[in-house]
Design a protein around this motif. Structure first.
Motif, PDB file in Angstrom:
ATOM      1  N   LYS A  63       0.982   5.133   0.275  1.00  0.00           N
ATOM      2  CA  LYS A  63       0.285   7.026   0.241  1.00  0.00           C
ATOM      3  C   LYS A  63       0.349   7.590   0.431  1.00  0.00           C
ATOM      4  N   GLU A  78      -1.229  -1.265  -4.270  1.00  0.00           N
ATOM      5  CA  GLU A  78      -2.421  -0.307  -4.009  1.00  0.00           C
ATOM      6  C   GLU A  78      -2.239   0.904  -3.123  1.00  0.00           C
ATOM      7  N   THR A  80      -9.099   5.261  -3.203  1.00  0.00           N
ATOM      8  CA  THR A  80      -8.302   3.554  -3.537  1.00  0.00           C
ATOM      9  C   THR A  80      -7.666   3.530  -4.754  1.00  0.00           C
ATOM     10  N   LEU A 133       0.653  -1.219   0.362  1.00  0.00           N
ATOM     11  CA  LEU A 133       0.143  -0.013   0.251  1.00  0.00           C
ATOM     12  C   LEU A 133       1.019   0.864   0.268  1.00  0.00           C
ATOM     13  N   ARG A 184      -3.689   4.898  -1.832  1.00  0.00           N
ATOM     14  CA  ARG A 184      -3.931   5.760  -1.318  1.00  0.00           C
ATOM     15  C   ARG A 184      -4.051   6.978  -0.773  1.00  0.00           C
TER      16      ARG A 184
END
Ligand SMILES: Cc1cc2nc3c(=O)[nH]c(=O)nc-3n(C[C@H](O)[C@H](O)[C@H](O)COP(=O)(O)OP(=O)(O)OC[C@H]3O[C@@H](n4cnc5c(N)ncnc54)[C@H](O)[C@@H]3O)c2cc1C
Length: 407
Positions: A5, A150, A143, A3, A152
């Motif tokens: 960010k 992935e 998202t 993930l 965000r």
């Protein structure tokens, strides 16, 4: 799947996407750019004043000076052969206290420069060479999934072109239209100096526009009926060279067309809105123009500049509803008025209806003579809304601020 960010996720690595991503990173936002590899682009873009200022603010001033060709005079010639013809109009940048209206630069050079600046910003700009596979938004953020990541973010910038998956996901409707025309796009060498003059011949089938490149080279956008354009794209380069010289009435002497002639069907599109929850659109994801009057990317760069400026006012939460409202309001008039103007110009060339030809001739007649209207049109062409504010300055500084659109 790891993930990542970030504050901003820009989707699409065309010129609008790269400019937005570099601009956000330069403005201090943690940014990620999804830029799947693209095919090489042999087009050039006539960048008008504020676009040059914006790109200079991103650090491209020197690169543009080296790779670009200043546009000092713009000439419009009525070559329709109709009963009611407009007089030839020449706009000189000096008339509105500018050295040049802008710079003509090869798209590939522009993309290379943006890539190079991007590399120097690697602490704030991450580039992933993958496309968006899925996107979901909620009140707090967005998202995004690619094949292997992935992401965000607070704001997703849809810079993913005319078929924008981001726009589709957001449920933003789009009005599309086509024209009975295609554009032959090519670059050519010529015997005589172009003297930094761009000449647009208005013909019965559409504009035929030569735009100067560095040296004795120019780019050409030649709008024709689709059947004719297809034939032109297939003729030998030597024959095409003679045809181009003929069409230009030999004003640049003998012509040598370079390899890489391309053909684009002409169409337009306008998104119903430029924003949705946690999403903002820029460039062709929001508006597509026929290549007339050098508007498309210039408008896309104004989108990027405005979006970055608005985000700067909502630094705590970029992508929040108030920021998106500000962006929508800031872009609406510019986008709607440019779309209508380009459409009107193109259709007025195609029409056989005498009153429309008369109005066009009259309008260009007024512009041919020194008049308030002429100065207004020139200033508005370079810096939309400037005539209602104050005069543009003469030479953009090397390191113009990121928001050059507010003089
Ligand atoms: C012949 C011609 C001449 C022109 N001349 C001028 C001119 O002189 N001046 C001017 O201002 N404009 C001009 N334009 C318009 C200008 O070229 C366009 O406005 C501009 O290139 C659009 O850039 P963009 O980044 O918005 O879109 P694009 O260049 O289409 O970029 C979109 C990007 O999104 C990517 N993408 C798509 N799907 C995904 C996904 N799922 N995930 C991630 N990425 C995705 C694509 O790979 C692509 O790289 C001209 C256009 C044409 C056709």
């Amino acid at each position: 799947m790891p993930l990542i960010k970030r504050q901003i996720a820009v989707v699409g690595g065309g010129l609008a996407g790269w400019s937005a991503a570099v601009g956000f990173a330069k403005a201090g936002f943690d940014t990620i750019l999804l830029a799947p590899a693209s095919t090489s682009d042999r087009r050039s873009t006539a960048l008008i004043g504020p676009s040059v200022d914006f790109l200079a603010g991103l650090g491209l001033a020197e690169g543009l000076r080296e790779a670009g060709q200043p546009l000092v005079v713009m000439r419009l010639i009525d070559d329709t052969g109709r009963l009611l013809r407009a007089p030839t109009v020449e706009f000189h940048a000096s008339e509105i206290d500018l050295d040049a209206f802008g710079q003509n630069v090869m798209n590939a050079d522009l993309l290379r420069m943006l890539n190079e600046i991007g590399e120097t910003l690697s602490d704030r700009l991450t580039v992933v060479e993958e496309g968006l596979v899925s996107i979901a938004t909620d009140a707090d953020g967005v998202t995004i999934e690619t094949a292997t990541h992935e992401i965000r973010a607070g704001l997703a910038v849809g810079a993913d072109g005319r078929n924008s998956p981001v726009r589709t996901h957001a449920g933003i409707g789009v009005r599309k239209w086509s024209y009975p025309q295609s554009a032959i796009v090519l670059n050519f060498a010529h015997d005589r100096d172009h003297d930094s003059i761009s000449t647009e011949f208005h013909t019965r089938t559409g504009p035929f526009t030569q735009v100067p490149l560095p040296g004795r080279r120019s780019s050409l956008v030649w709008v024709e009926e689709p059947k004719v354009a297809d034939l032109l794209a297939d003729v030998s380069l030597s024959r095409l060279s003679r045809m181009v010289e003929d069409r230009m009435h030999s004003i640049l002497g003998a012509v040598e067309v370079e390899e890489g002639v391309q053909c684009f069907p002409l169409s337009g599109a306008a998104a119903e809105r430029m924003t949705a929850e946690r999403i903002a659109l820029v460039g062709e994801a929001a508006h597509v123009f026929p290549p007339i009057g050098a508007q498309g990317l210039n408008l896309g760069l104004r989108d990027a500049a405005d979006l970055i400026e608005v985000a700067g006012r909502h630094r705590d939460d970029p992508g929040c509803p108030a920021m998106l409202r500000d962006y929508e309001a800031k872009r609406r008039v510019d986008v709607v008025s440019r779309t209508a103007a380009v459409d009107l110009l193109n259709r007025s060339l195609l029409t056989e209806f005498l009153p429309v030809q008369a109005i066009r001739s009259l309008g260009l007649g007024l512009l041919a003579r020194g008049s308030m209207l002429r100065r207004f049109v020139m200033k508005e062409g370079v810096t939309p809304g400037s005539s209602l504010r104050r005069s543009p300055r003469r030479t953009p500084p090397d390191d113009a601020p990121l928001d050059p659109l507010v003089p």
